[in-house]
Each structure stands twice: as structure tokens, then as C-alpha cells.
Design a protein around this motif. Sequence first.
Motif, short mmCIF file in Angstrom:
data_model
loop_
_atom_site.label_atom_id
_atom_site.label_comp_id
_atom_site.label_asym_id
_atom_site.label_seq_id
_atom_site.Cartn_x
_atom_site.Cartn_y
_atom_site.Cartn_z
N GLN A 29 -3.34 -2.70 4.00
CA GLN A 29 -4.09 -3.08 2.75
C GLN A 29 -4.80 -2.17 2.10
N THR A 30 -5.96 -2.68 1.03
CA THR A 30 -6.71 -1.73 0.09
C THR A 30 -7.97 -1.45 1.00
N VAL B 82 -6.16 3.25 -3.63
CA VAL B 82 -7.41 2.47 -3.16
C VAL B 82 -8.62 2.73 -4.29
N HIS C 290 -6.72 -0.12 -7.27
CA HIS C 290 -6.91 -1.42 -6.68
C HIS C 290 -8.55 -1.65 -6.71
N THR D 86 -4.96 -6.85 -0.82
CA THR D 86 -3.89 -6.32 -1.75
C THR D 86 -3.19 -5.37 -1.12
N ILE E 164 -0.95 -2.16 -0.17
CA ILE E 164 -0.28 -0.93 -0.87
C ILE E 164 0.95 -0.57 0.00
N ASP F 199 1.47 0.15 -6.13
CA ASP F 199 0.16 -0.47 -6.07
C ASP F 199 0.28 -1.68 -6.93
#
Length: 144
Positions: free
Chosen positions: A12-13, A53, A57, A64, A66, A83
Amino acid sequence: MTILKQSTYETQTDPQALQGVLSWFDEFHALPIPQEDWLQCQLALIEGFTNAVRHAHKGLPPETPIAITITITHDYLDMKIWDHGPGFDFQAMLDHKLETTNADSEGGRGLRIMYRVADIVQYERMADERNCLHIRKSYSSPQA
């Protein structure tokens, strides 16, 4: 070219997810990669992931994803970081960072570091509307 190992990691972000990314990357340390090259690739991975990150994002939900793919051969380590951000003019930003940052700069050194340690640093928009940061580092001495 013979692939020694290939692996994909998705997270995750979240800046805290870097620890998981680095733990996953440690799995490659046992492969025949010169230590200095491995450390440079680890640094490029940290910078690439952190940029995804913080910048790509920014403002997107934490879930979201990665995705990171690492491919190891006898001659090089290849990494791709995907991304879901809006994308940007990579070459213009790289040129700007090379002109305006140095080792003592407070921030903005990530692209400069990647450019200095890798043989290939590219960023492009893909057909699936993701962006791919591609980093390849050839080993300082070929491995048998």
C-alpha cells in the motif's frame, strides 16, 4: 540472458511499508551480486519507493498499490516500480535536480541518487494508466 531470480512485491501507499519492501529486497542479498552494487540498488529502491509514496501517490488513498518487480541476472539487477499517480515530465525533473541539488541539499536528491548509481533510469506512462520507474544497475564485475 539467464534470470537467476525474479520476484514481485506489492504494498500500500504508506511510508511505513518501506520496512516490508526492504525485508523483501533482503531475499536477493544471498545471490551473486557484488556488495557495493547491491547496496547501491537498495538505495535506489528506497528512493524510488519513497518518491512513489510522497509524490506520485500524494493525495491518493492509502490502499492505492505500489508494485515492485526485481529481476536478477549474472550481469545486472533490474527493478521496476509501478505507481498510479498522474505522471510527470521525468527528464525535465531529472535535468532540474541534476542542476540544483548536491550531496548537501536538504531534499530532492532521490532522482539524482538514482541517476548516479544506475545505468538506466527511465519513467514512463504505461497503457494501463500506471507509471513505471525502471532502474537497471550493471554489476561492477560480472558474476559467474
